[in-house]
Design a protein around this motif. Structure first.
Motif, PDB file in Angstrom:
ATOM      1  N   GLU A  13       0.811  -1.556  -0.312  1.00  0.00           N
ATOM      2  CA  GLU A  13       0.110   0.392   0.146  1.00  0.00           C
ATOM      3  C   GLU A  13       0.990   1.632  -0.366  1.00  0.00           C
ATOM      4  N   LEU A  14       2.062   0.897   0.328  1.00  0.00           N
ATOM      5  CA  LEU A  14       2.846   2.818   0.879  1.00  0.00           C
ATOM      6  C   LEU A  14       3.806   2.433  -0.421  1.00  0.00           C
ATOM      7  N   ASN A  26       9.999   5.440   1.958  1.00  0.00           N
ATOM      8  CA  ASN A  26      10.129   6.360   3.314  1.00  0.00           C
ATOM      9  C   ASN A  26       9.305   7.944   3.751  1.00  0.00           C
ATOM     10  N   ALA A  27       9.436   8.277   2.661  1.00  0.00           N
ATOM     11  CA  ALA A  27       8.719   9.922   2.922  1.00  0.00           C
ATOM     12  C   ALA A  27       7.036   9.981   3.085  1.00  0.00           C
ATOM     13  N   GLN A  28       6.394   8.402   2.099  1.00  0.00           N
ATOM     14  CA  GLN A  28       4.897   8.594   2.158  1.00  0.00           C
ATOM     15  C   GLN A  28       4.384   7.753   3.624  1.00  0.00           C
ATOM     16  N   ALA A  29       5.691   6.901   4.332  1.00  0.00           N
ATOM     17  CA  ALA A  29       5.509   5.812   5.611  1.00  0.00           C
ATOM     18  C   ALA A  29       5.587   7.250   6.205  1.00  0.00           C
ATOM     19  N   TRP A  32       2.397   9.168   6.877  1.00  0.00           N
ATOM     20  CA  TRP A  32       1.505   8.891   6.858  1.00  0.00           C
ATOM     21  C   TRP A  32       1.760   8.756   8.892  1.00  0.00           C
ATOM     22  N   ILE A  33       2.305   8.572   9.243  1.00  0.00           N
ATOM     23  CA  ILE A  33       3.109   8.321  10.288  1.00  0.00           C
ATOM     24  C   ILE A  33       2.732   9.812  10.819  1.00  0.00           C
ATOM     25  N   LYS A  34       3.335  11.062  10.414  1.00  0.00           N
ATOM     26  CA  LYS A  34       3.076  12.128  11.120  1.00  0.00           C
ATOM     27  C   LYS A  34       1.600  12.711  10.866  1.00  0.00           C
ATOM     28  N   THR A  46     -10.147  17.164  10.893  1.00  0.00           N
ATOM     29  CA  THR A  46     -11.015  16.921  10.362  1.00  0.00           C
ATOM     30  C   THR A  46      -9.496  16.420   9.382  1.00  0.00           C
ATOM     31  N   PHE A  47      -8.569  15.967   8.300  1.00  0.00           N
ATOM     32  CA  PHE A  47      -7.666  15.826   7.908  1.00  0.00           C
ATOM     33  C   PHE A  47      -7.534  16.973   7.350  1.00  0.00           C
TER      34      PHE A  47
END
Length: 70
Positions: A13-14, A26-29, A32-34, A46-47
């Protein structure tokens, strides 16, 4: 830097999301973490509100940095 183990499904998915968003895996992960962290800290937002808040913080930091250099 640390290593985080994730499932093959989440990695796929990443990979797909990173391609669509023109980011490294890594930037996408990290994104998502942030966003997940900010969502947990601000459950009433909201987002879109979180993104707007982050953009405003970045703009303010840029403006403040510009004043320091003068």
């Amino acid at each position: 830097m640390g290593i985080v183990k994730i499932s093959d499904e989440v990695h796929e998915e990443l990979r797909q999301a990173s391609h669509v968003m023109s980011r490294s895996i890594n930037a996408q992960a990290e994104f998502w973490i942030k966003m997940g962290r900010l969502a947990e800290l601000n459950p009433d937002m909201t987002f879109a509100q979180i993104i707007r808040q982050q953009l405003n913080h970045t703009r303010n930091d840029t403006i403040d940095s510009g004043h320091d250099q003068k």
